[in-house]
Design a protein around this motif. Structure first.
Motif, PDB file in Angstrom:
ATOM      1  N   ILE A 213       1.042  -8.504  81.171  1.00  0.00           N
ATOM      2  CA  ILE A 213       2.301  -8.828  81.834  1.00  0.00           C
ATOM      3  C   ILE A 213       2.815  -7.602  82.572  1.00  0.00           C
ATOM      4  CG2 ILE A 213       4.687  -9.568  81.496  1.00  0.00           C
ATOM      5  CD1 ILE A 213       3.747 -11.005  78.984  1.00  0.00           C
ATOM      6  N   VAL A 214       3.141  -7.774  83.810  1.00  0.00           N
ATOM      7  CA  VAL A 214       3.744  -6.690  84.573  1.00  0.00           C
ATOM      8  C   VAL A 214       5.208  -6.603  84.180  1.00  0.00           C
ATOM      9  CG1 VAL A 214       4.288  -5.836  86.872  1.00  0.00           C
ATOM     10  CG2 VAL A 214       2.168  -7.090  86.476  1.00  0.00           C
ATOM     11  N   LEU A 215       5.605  -5.450  83.635  1.00  0.00           N
ATOM     12  CA  LEU A 215       6.979  -5.312  83.162  1.00  0.00           C
ATOM     13  C   LEU A 215       7.960  -5.601  84.288  1.00  0.00           C
ATOM     14  CD1 LEU A 215       6.725  -2.142  80.910  1.00  0.00           C
ATOM     15  CD2 LEU A 215       6.857  -4.531  80.218  1.00  0.00           C
ATOM     16  N   GLY A 216       8.942  -6.410  83.953  1.00  0.00           N
ATOM     17  CA  GLY A 216       9.932  -6.760  84.959  1.00  0.00           C
ATOM     18  C   GLY A 216       9.466  -7.860  85.885  1.00  0.00           C
ATOM     19  N   GLY A 217       8.215  -8.322  85.660  1.00  0.00           N
ATOM     20  CA  GLY A 217       7.639  -9.346  86.528  1.00  0.00           C
ATOM     21  C   GLY A 217       8.077 -10.734  86.147  1.00  0.00           C
ATOM     22  N   GLY A 218       7.314 -11.711  86.678  1.00  0.00           N
ATOM     23  CA  GLY A 218       7.705 -13.110  86.573  1.00  0.00           C
ATOM     24  C   GLY A 218       7.830 -13.612  85.170  1.00  0.00           C
ATOM     25  N   THR A 219       6.881 -13.266  84.260  1.00  0.00           N
ATOM     26  CA  THR A 219       6.910 -13.852  82.927  1.00  0.00           C
ATOM     27  C   THR A 219       8.161 -13.432  82.167  1.00  0.00           C
ATOM     28  OG1 THR A 219       4.516 -13.854  82.888  1.00  0.00           O
ATOM     29  CG2 THR A 219       5.649 -14.126  80.785  1.00  0.00           C
ATOM     30  N   GLN A 220       8.407 -12.110  82.102  1.00  0.00           N
ATOM     31  CA  GLN A 220       9.595 -11.648  81.379  1.00  0.00           C
ATOM     32  C   GLN A 220      10.865 -12.124  82.062  1.00  0.00           C
ATOM     33  OE1 GLN A 220       9.278  -7.399  80.905  1.00  0.00           O
ATOM     34  NE2 GLN A 220       8.131  -7.605  79.004  1.00  0.00           N
ATOM     35  N   GLY A 221      10.845 -12.143  83.411  1.00  0.00           N
ATOM     36  CA  GLY A 221      12.035 -12.591  84.132  1.00  0.00           C
ATOM     37  C   GLY A 221      12.360 -14.039  83.825  1.00  0.00           C
ATOM     38  N   ALA A 222      11.300 -14.858  83.711  1.00  0.00           N
ATOM     39  CA  ALA A 222      11.527 -16.270  83.415  1.00  0.00           C
ATOM     40  C   ALA A 222      12.114 -16.450  82.033  1.00  0.00           C
ATOM     41  CB  ALA A 222      10.209 -17.032  83.528  1.00  0.00           C
ATOM     42  N   VAL A 223      11.609 -15.644  81.057  1.00  0.00           N
ATOM     43  CA  VAL A 223      12.145 -15.727  79.703  1.00  0.00           C
ATOM     44  C   VAL A 223      13.616 -15.336  79.679  1.00  0.00           C
ATOM     45  CG1 VAL A 223      12.006 -14.783  77.384  1.00  0.00           C
ATOM     46  CG2 VAL A 223       9.919 -15.363  78.611  1.00  0.00           C
ATOM     47  N   LYS A 224      13.957 -14.242  80.360  1.00  0.00           N
ATOM     48  CA  LYS A 224      15.354 -13.795  80.389  1.00  0.00           C
ATOM     49  C   LYS A 224      16.241 -14.851  81.032  1.00  0.00           C
ATOM     50  CE  LYS A 224      14.362  -8.827  80.562  1.00  0.00           C
ATOM     51  NZ  LYS A 224      14.440  -7.590  81.384  1.00  0.00           N
ATOM     52  N   GLU A 225      15.734 -15.461  82.116  1.00  0.00           N
ATOM     53  CA  GLU A 225      16.506 -16.484  82.805  1.00  0.00           C
ATOM     54  C   GLU A 225      16.744 -17.692  81.910  1.00  0.00           C
ATOM     55  OE1 GLU A 225      14.902 -17.544  86.569  1.00  0.00           O
ATOM     56  OE2 GLU A 225      16.100 -19.349  86.736  1.00  0.00           O
ATOM     57  N   ALA A 226      15.700 -18.061  81.140  1.00  0.00           N
ATOM     58  CA  ALA A 226      15.833 -19.208  80.244  1.00  0.00           C
ATOM     59  C   ALA A 226      16.860 -18.941  79.163  1.00  0.00           C
ATOM     60  CB  ALA A 226      14.477 -19.528  79.615  1.00  0.00           C
ATOM     61  N   ILE A 227      16.810 -17.703  78.594  1.00  0.00           N
ATOM     62  CA  ILE A 227      17.768 -17.358  77.547  1.00  0.00           C
ATOM     63  C   ILE A 227      19.185 -17.334  78.103  1.00  0.00           C
ATOM     64  CG2 ILE A 227      18.503 -15.520  75.983  1.00  0.00           C
ATOM     65  CD1 ILE A 227      15.549 -14.813  75.636  1.00  0.00           C
ATOM     66  N   ALA A 228      19.322 -16.762  79.324  1.00  0.00           N
ATOM     67  CA  ALA A 228      20.649 -16.666  79.932  1.00  0.00           C
ATOM     68  C   ALA A 228      21.206 -18.046  80.254  1.00  0.00           C
ATOM     69  CB  ALA A 228      20.581 -15.831  81.207  1.00  0.00           C
ATOM     70  N   GLY A 229      20.314 -19.014  80.523  1.00  0.00           N
ATOM     71  CA  GLY A 229      20.761 -20.342  80.898  1.00  0.00           C
ATOM     72  C   GLY A 229      20.963 -21.284  79.732  1.00  0.00           C
ATOM     73  N   LYS A 230      21.015 -20.778  78.530  1.00  0.00           N
ATOM     74  CA  LYS A 230      21.186 -21.598  77.345  1.00  0.00           C
ATOM     75  C   LYS A 230      22.498 -22.368  77.411  1.00  0.00           C
ATOM     76  CE  LYS A 230      19.786 -22.924  73.345  1.00  0.00           C
ATOM     77  NZ  LYS A 230      18.592 -23.745  73.239  1.00  0.00           N
ATOM     78  N   ARG A 231      22.454 -23.657  77.065  1.00  0.00           N
ATOM     79  CA  ARG A 231      23.663 -24.462  77.152  1.00  0.00           C
ATOM     80  C   ARG A 231      24.670 -24.032  76.089  1.00  0.00           C
ATOM     81  NH1 ARG A 231      19.672 -28.803  76.791  1.00  0.00           N
ATOM     82  NH2 ARG A 231      18.777 -29.079  78.875  1.00  0.00           N
ATOM     83  N   PRO A 232      25.933 -23.941  76.459  1.00  0.00           N
ATOM     84  CA  PRO A 232      26.957 -23.531  75.477  1.00  0.00           C
ATOM     85  C   PRO A 232      27.278 -24.656  74.502  1.00  0.00           C
ATOM     86  CG  PRO A 232      27.964 -24.073  77.590  1.00  0.00           C
ATOM     87  CD  PRO A 232      26.480 -24.123  77.805  1.00  0.00           C
ATOM     88  N   LYS A 233      27.967 -24.300  73.433  1.00  0.00           N
ATOM     89  CA  LYS A 233      28.415 -25.288  72.467  1.00  0.00           C
ATOM     90  C   LYS A 233      29.737 -25.903  72.930  1.00  0.00           C
ATOM     91  CE  LYS A 233      26.186 -23.146  68.468  1.00  0.00           C
ATOM     92  NZ  LYS A 233      26.383 -22.613  67.084  1.00  0.00           N
ATOM     93  N   PRO A 234      29.984 -27.166  72.608  1.00  0.00           N
ATOM     94  CA  PRO A 234      31.237 -27.804  73.028  1.00  0.00           C
ATOM     95  C   PRO A 234      32.450 -27.117  72.413  1.00  0.00           C
ATOM     96  CG  PRO A 234      29.628 -29.434  72.289  1.00  0.00           C
ATOM     97  CD  PRO A 234      29.088 -28.097  71.912  1.00  0.00           C
ATOM     98  N   SER A 235      33.470 -26.913  73.247  1.00  0.00           N
ATOM     99  CA  SER A 235      34.693 -26.284  72.745  1.00  0.00           C
ATOM    100  C   SER A 235      35.942 -26.902  73.353  1.00  0.00           C
ATOM    101  CB  SER A 235      34.670 -24.773  73.042  1.00  0.00           C
ATOM    102  OG  SER A 235      34.560 -24.544  74.445  1.00  0.00           O
ATOM    103  N   LYS A 236      35.764 -27.817  74.327  1.00  0.00           N
ATOM    104  CA  LYS A 236      36.899 -28.443  74.992  1.00  0.00           C
ATOM    105  C   LYS A 236      36.751 -29.963  74.960  1.00  0.00           C
ATOM    106  CE  LYS A 236      37.466 -24.664  78.336  1.00  0.00           C
ATOM    107  NZ  LYS A 236      37.480 -24.315  79.784  1.00  0.00           N
ATOM    108  N   GLU A 237      37.857 -30.630  75.183  1.00  0.00           N
ATOM    109  CA  GLU A 237      37.850 -32.090  75.157  1.00  0.00           C
ATOM    110  C   GLU A 237      36.953 -32.666  76.248  1.00  0.00           C
ATOM    111  OE1 GLU A 237      41.091 -35.779  75.044  1.00  0.00           O
ATOM    112  OE2 GLU A 237      41.651 -33.841  75.901  1.00  0.00           O
ATOM    113  N   GLY A 238      36.844 -31.953  77.370  1.00  0.00           N
ATOM    114  CA  GLY A 238      36.051 -32.452  78.485  1.00  0.00           C
ATOM    115  C   GLY A 238      34.587 -32.098  78.429  1.00  0.00           C
TER     116      GLY A 238
END
Length: 607
Positions: free
Chosen positions: A513-538
């Motif tokens: 894996i090239v550090l900072g390349g596509g594979t690690q970037g995709a993992v970071k993006e997936a983690i960052a895009g994790k759906r939040p837990k419900p906290s509001k009525e809407g």
């Protein structure tokens, strides 16, 4: 009285009841010459859940299976189970699809079509019966047997007369849950024998330990055909053993004329085959008289067990079994057979797991209460019907009368992937599953589920686990390895599913894996895009893990409270997810095909 004829169910209902319909064609073909030589009246080998299982799990073409079995069994009638206007799916199909399916099944080698309707609404059988007769094949009309305040011998006799009038060549009592008792079998078959002049057959499950006695009393009162399964796939939620019934009738006026030793050889073969599928063995394989109360068919019990296991809630089976009779009463006492068994069973699971009855109502329950499956045997719960159907009109006619011809549309939708009319019909039955199957077939990546290899003693060889429950950032995921890639990529290329969604993965070591390349970037993006837990009525979420079937709104839309915004699928049943409040959709965090879990925000609405 003529000898009793036997239909053996090992190649369909036997393994459907006991190993979740997982037997592969490769394990059927070697024994076919011996099966073909025995002289069974027919071999049930297709239909029911086998079509779905072939495509969804085994990654086989069910039409190819049929053609191979036809070639391997030239001297024996092949038989299938057909769900009337539902064919092999979970909805009603237009008449042109029903006619095309029957015609192609007949051309591919099917001889006997056992046709039933889950509600015993004979209107839903007419098109299929006509199509079978047009093809010059045997149309067997089925009575879905059940007990309730509105089901009795007079009703079943009237249905049998109607089946005879509609052109059926024989009539079968389909006791899918094993509810019959010996003396009631005698009473029922005597009444049927007095009422119609057609061959009568009995199909009953061994769940309550009464099957053999029911067969004998039915035979004594005019039943000429019985259903059995070779002993290796008999008993429990399956059927009476073929060998036992042949032995019981031997030397009597009802002698089947079959060679017991030849059948025993078949049994030895299947005893070894069953070991191969030990991972799918149902835990509900013994005598269980609870069926006399909850009326749950054998195949439904194993499916419920699998559904609850996937939700990590197998310990709640007793609650679900207790809830099923209540749901069935609310729905007007439908017999519990596909698809009503799935409709009732899944709703019962939802009622138990969500902690509140009918908090989530599946689309199938809504369609049922509207009349989309036919006429309910009894009056449904009016409060539940109003809640589910709302202001929509109830369907009083035969449901298929409202369907426009759809075969041309289906051909257009799957154009480019379908290589035959059979492929189009497979797509008609299970659109999403079939599309994925056809795509993988074209790319050469079809992979069946991984089987755990049994040792000579019958136990599984200790290998690396292939199924996991994973907790990641507080969320639960069910991951199952389903296959491996080409040999040249051994240990690197895998197929797996995450909460039932097929995925593909290529594993790279860190130095690849090239550090900072596509594979690690995709993992970071997936983690960052994790759906939040419900906290509001809407915040819109779901109560069950599942898949997104459709997103009905987009960002910027104005919605009303109670408006459907998503359709999810869990346990093969669809559910509409409704807006909890009125307002504007400010964020949509899912797309069609995504897997979702409880405690996730899927859509955000701002008042």
């Amino acid at each position: 009285m003529p000898k009793v004829h036997i239909t053996d169910l090992t190649l369909r209902d036997g393994h459907q009841s006991l190993i979740a319909t997982r037997m592969r064609t490769e394990d059927m073909l070697p024994i076919c010459p011996k099966l073909d030589a025995i002289g069974f009246w027919s071999l049930e080998c297709w239909g029911g859940a086998t079509f779905d299982a072939c495509v969804r799990f085994l990654r086989e073409d069910p039409w190819v299976r049929l053609r191979k079995l036809r070639e391997a069994l030239p001297n024996t009638r092949l038989q299938m189970l057909l769900r009337g206007q539902n064919l092999l799916g979970y909805r009603h199909y237009s008449d042109d699809v029903v006619r095309a399916f029957v015609a192609r099944a007949a051309d591919n080698g099917m001889d006997v079509f056992r046709i039933f309707d889950a509600l015993n609404d004979v209107r839903n059988l007419q098109t299929a019966i006509e199509a079978v007769n047009k093809a010059g094949k045997h149309a067997q009309g089925a009575i879905s047997y059940t007990t309730s305040p509105v089901h009795g011998i007079d009703a079943f006799v009237n249905q049998a007369k109607e089946l005879a009038r509609m052109g059926c060549a024989s009539v079968v009592v389909k006791d899918m849950a094993g509810l019959l008792t010996p003396y009631h079998s005698a009473e029922l078959f005597k009444a049927l024998r007095d009422a119609i002049d057609l061959p009568l057959q009995l199909h009953t499950h061994a769940t309550a330990g009464l099957a053999e006695m029911c067969h004998l009393k039915a035979i004594e009162n005019g039943c000429e055909h019985i259903d059995t399964a070779v002993s290796a796939f008999a008993g429990g939620t399956s059927h009476a053993p073929t060998e036992s019934m042949v032995a019981a009738l031997h030397g009597t006026e009802h002698d089947s004329g079959l060679d017991l030793e030849a059948i025993q050889q078949v049994g030895v073969y299947f005893h070894q085959v069953r070991k191969k599928y030990h991972q799918y063995e149902s835990t509900f394989t013994g005598v269980d008289t609870r069926v006399q109360v909850n009326q749950v068919p054998g195949g439904m019990i194993s499916n419920l067990a699998n559904q609850l296991k996937e939700q990590n809630a197998l310990d709640r089976m007793a609650e679900v079994l207790a809830e099923i009779p209540s749901v069935r009463k609310d729905l007007g006492y439908p017999p519990l057979v596909t698809p009503t068994s799935q409709i009732v069973g899944t709703q019962a699971v939802l009622n138990v797991l969500t902690g509140k009855r009918y908090q989530s109502i599946t689309n199938e329950v809504k369609r049922y209460l509207q009349g989309g499956y036919g006429k309910a045997p009894a009056t449904v719960n009016p409060t539940l019907q109003q809640e589910a159907v709302g202001k929509e009109d109830l369907i009083e006619c035969r449901p298929a009368d409202q369907l426009k011809p759809e075969l041309d549309r289906l051909r257009g939708e799957i154009n480019g992937l379908a290589e035959s009319e059979e492929d189009v019909l497979t797509y008609a039955m299970f659109p999403e599953v079939a599309k994925l199957y056809l795509e993988q077939r074209r790319s050469g990546t079809l992979q069946p589920e991984v089987l755990e290899t049994p040792s000579e003693g019958g136990d599984a060889v200790k290998t690396a686990p292939t199924e996991f429950n994973v907790v990641l950032h507080g969320e639960n995921y069910h991951i199952k390895v389903t296959g491996a890639g080409p040999k040249e990529q051994a240990g690197r290329h895998f197929y797996f599913s995450v909460d039932g969604i097929p995925e593909e993965m290529i594993v790279e070591t860190l130095d690849e894996i090239v550090l900072g390349g596509g594979t690690q970037g995709a993992v970071k993006e997936a983690i960052a895009g994790k759906r939040p837990k419900p906290s509001k009525e809407g915040h819109v979420g779901t109560t069950m893990p599942g898949n997104i079937v459709d997103v009905l709104v987009k960002e910027g839309d104005q919605v009303e409270a109670g408006q459907a915004v998503l359709i999810t699928e869990a346990m093969k049943m669809e559910t509409e997810i409704q807006a909890p409040i009125a307002g504007a959709v400010i964020q949509v965090l899912v797309a069609k095909g995504d897997s979702v879990n409880p405690n996730e925000v899927l859509i955000e609405i701002e008042p």
